[in-house]
Design a protein around this motif. Sequence first.
Motif, short mmCIF file in Angstrom:
data_model
loop_
_atom_site.label_atom_id
_atom_site.label_comp_id
_atom_site.label_asym_id
_atom_site.label_seq_id
_atom_site.Cartn_x
_atom_site.Cartn_y
_atom_site.Cartn_z
N ASN A 5 11.22 0.17 1.47
CA ASN A 5 10.50 -0.95 0.89
C ASN A 5 9.00 -0.68 0.81
N ILE A 6 8.51 0.20 1.68
CA ILE A 6 7.08 0.52 1.67
C ILE A 6 6.80 1.69 0.73
N ASP A 13 14.63 5.10 -4.23
CA ASP A 13 14.90 4.09 -3.20
C ASP A 13 15.52 2.83 -3.78
N TYR A 14 16.23 2.15 -2.94
CA TYR A 14 16.75 0.84 -3.29
C TYR A 14 16.29 -0.15 -2.23
N PRO A 15 16.16 -1.42 -2.57
CA PRO A 15 15.63 -2.40 -1.62
C PRO A 15 16.60 -2.64 -0.46
N VAL A 16 16.04 -2.80 0.71
CA VAL A 16 16.83 -3.10 1.91
C VAL A 16 16.18 -4.29 2.61
N ARG A 42 2.34 5.57 4.39
CA ARG A 42 2.41 5.14 3.00
C ARG A 42 3.53 5.88 2.26
N SER A 43 3.20 6.95 1.58
CA SER A 43 4.18 7.62 0.73
C SER A 43 5.33 8.23 1.52
N TRP A 44 5.14 8.48 2.82
CA TRP A 44 6.19 9.06 3.66
C TRP A 44 6.77 8.01 4.60
N SER A 45 6.43 6.77 4.41
CA SER A 45 6.96 5.74 5.29
C SER A 45 8.48 5.81 5.31
N PRO A 46 9.09 5.71 6.49
CA PRO A 46 10.55 5.72 6.54
C PRO A 46 11.18 4.46 5.96
N SER A 47 10.38 3.47 5.68
CA SER A 47 10.93 2.25 5.05
C SER A 47 10.94 2.41 3.54
N ILE A 107 0.81 -1.23 0.00
CA ILE A 107 0.00 0.00 0.00
C ILE A 107 0.84 1.27 0.00
N GLY A 108 2.17 1.12 0.01
CA GLY A 108 3.02 2.29 0.14
C GLY A 108 2.78 3.36 -0.92
N ARG A 109 2.47 2.95 -2.13
CA ARG A 109 2.31 3.92 -3.21
C ARG A 109 0.84 4.15 -3.56
N ALA A 110 -0.04 3.69 -2.70
CA ALA A 110 -1.48 3.83 -2.99
C ALA A 110 -2.07 4.93 -2.11
#
Lengths: 192, 533
Positions: free
Chosen positions: B65-66, B72-75, B58-63, A26-29
């Motif tokens: 991957n989210i 970003d690059y995968p961690v 969501r869009s501001w998640s510190p991860s 859901i990160g980009r939704a």
Amino acid sequence: MAYDWRKEEYEVTRPGRTRIDYRQEIGRAHVPIGVERGFTVVDAERAETLRAWVSALIPAAGERPAAEEVGAAEYIDATVFLTPRLRGVLLDAVDAVDRIASEMVGERFAVTGPAEQEAVLRAFEANDPLDAFPMVRDLTYEAYYAHPRVLEVLERETGWRYEIAISGGELEPLDEHLLARMREVPARYRKV
Amino acid sequence: MADEERDVLIVGAGAAGGAMAWSLSRRKVDVVCLEQGDWVPPAMLPKNHLDWEVRARRSWSPSPNIRQWPSDYPVASYGDDPISVFIYNAVGGSTIGYAGNFWRFAPSDFRVRSLDGVGVDWPIGYEEMAPYYTINEREMGVAGLAGDPWSPSREPLPLPPAPLGPHGRLMIDACERLGWQWWPTEQAIATRPYDGRPACDLKGFCPFGCPQGALATVDVTYWRKALKSARNGVDLRTNARVREITLHPDGRAKGALYYDGEGRLQEVRAKVVVVAAGGLGTPRVLLHSTSARHPDGLANSSGMVGKNLMVHVQTFAIGRFAQPLQGWQGTWGGAVSTRQFYETDPANDFVRGFVLSINPGWSPLNLALQVAPWGAEHHAAMDAHLNHEATLFCCGEDLPDSRNRVELDWDSLDAHGLPGVKTFYAFDDNSTKLGAAMIGRARELLDAAGAVSVRDFGVSPPLGWHLMGTARMGDDPATSVTDADNRVHDVPNLFIADSSSLPTGGGVNPTSTIQAVALRCAERIWEMRGELG
């Protein structure tokens, strides 16, 4: 800065994880909250079940609306519309809830009473290999606690002034007299 | 493809890269900086929106991957205590999502081997760092009070401390009752209008974006000045993902190959190259910069690139109080802190120590996700907690351990086909004991403040905000990556200056120290300019 996860349920990223992690999906939704919308992914019958489900998670109480009244079910539907990998998870979950309701009380979930609905959801929560239950729960909480109607009731009932986080406010500056004892303490850091 | 040769190339526009770019450019050094991320537009900041709590997930998640920004690059995280990695790839780096806790390390933090027989000593000490702390506090705009007896004497800070709020008063009263040290926390927040930035108006929940720029994120401090300070300012290239550091035939650094925003391979050459891509990003670039001369990665003759990853022992302890606490406002850099337990105490079963810093309580969605069960008891739980909590941020020192590390992850690639990273981490016995003691003291403090109940998050999985030590400084080329001036032992014109440089991490938020190291490195590069060309 993620303050929101429940520590005991949290899993960091693990390659090879076979379950779909809804938190990553859901990160980009982005789904606006408080917007009138219908259902796109779930059909009318499943929508009825999902509405009942979200209101069983957060029922009405006094002035506080039930989750379905602020569009939580439609919000979940809109989120999975933007995250195709989650659509099947949601549809299967709704069907499972109705199936359990049929087995336990002989009725569709939406038309059973609150006690029966709770029993059905607890049964589903206990056997939920796809993490659908926490997905629906977390998305319901999102839709509820970001909705202006709910925030206004919370402010009246708890004093939580939600608009300050957007508009700003004031607090008393530090009274340095409070430091009187500390200023009398000799240097205490470790000398090198 | 290549531009003309520049004076200095900096890889990374975060806390360290921004400080270095400012320091060098004000001396008219020709600086080019490659940043894989972009500027964060105001509309992207969660706090500009009523649904900021949702955006923060969501869009501001510190991860990475989210949120999955293009930069970003995968961690991936492994080990007994897999890290919950929190980084931002943007102009300003991870400061765009920080709270502004702005501590100086204590003198003992630079000498843990000599004093306590653990970890390693830094090749430099507090006295050498102090002038750079002072410059950094001025340029970032740090609020606080000099005079804390738990710190060496120092110059006044440029801004007065932030307001305490009810939660701050609770902590002060508790510390006074217990006879513990306390002091207003130094925070990188403009408590008055400062250096072109408006004053903080206490919107709170600072890591979710400061709409007016009162929080000293590096995009609104150093970068604003670095882009103006030289004749033409620093050449900051965003959406520029470095693939590898390149070398001349004689082994000196030549520059970097990078992918631009359109995915085209570009080259930039420079007399001096500085890698400042953070505790994960720096080893990622170095380990990927292999060659016949450096088959195990650049700057890695010691085998220490990526090793000794430190994250701090961190948690939150939350007290619930009978009275309402105005939890909707106040800074989140810790209004008041105690370092009562910061130094090694022979009575403990561990060495080193920790700080406790008080913040307001949680916002509705965060709180609901933490404490409110679904169903009939939901609203009662919210009523009991919302606006009735104060939060102690607890941060303690973990020690370098070569088993805690960063490696390239060829199974998870970024948008350009470059490898992601894998982290491996486990708390050692000292950290485990320190963490238990830290939580115990936090509970003691909240009890003394009058909390009717206390909960905590535990220390694992580790909160991965402070990723340090993966290309550490040191005097011995066999056990460190750079020397005391941040110059790579193996490559004379290659420098590393960021969180990866820290040999040990102290027990406090490291941004202030990371930037002081970067400013000192920039000055050394300036002083060595004749030698470096």
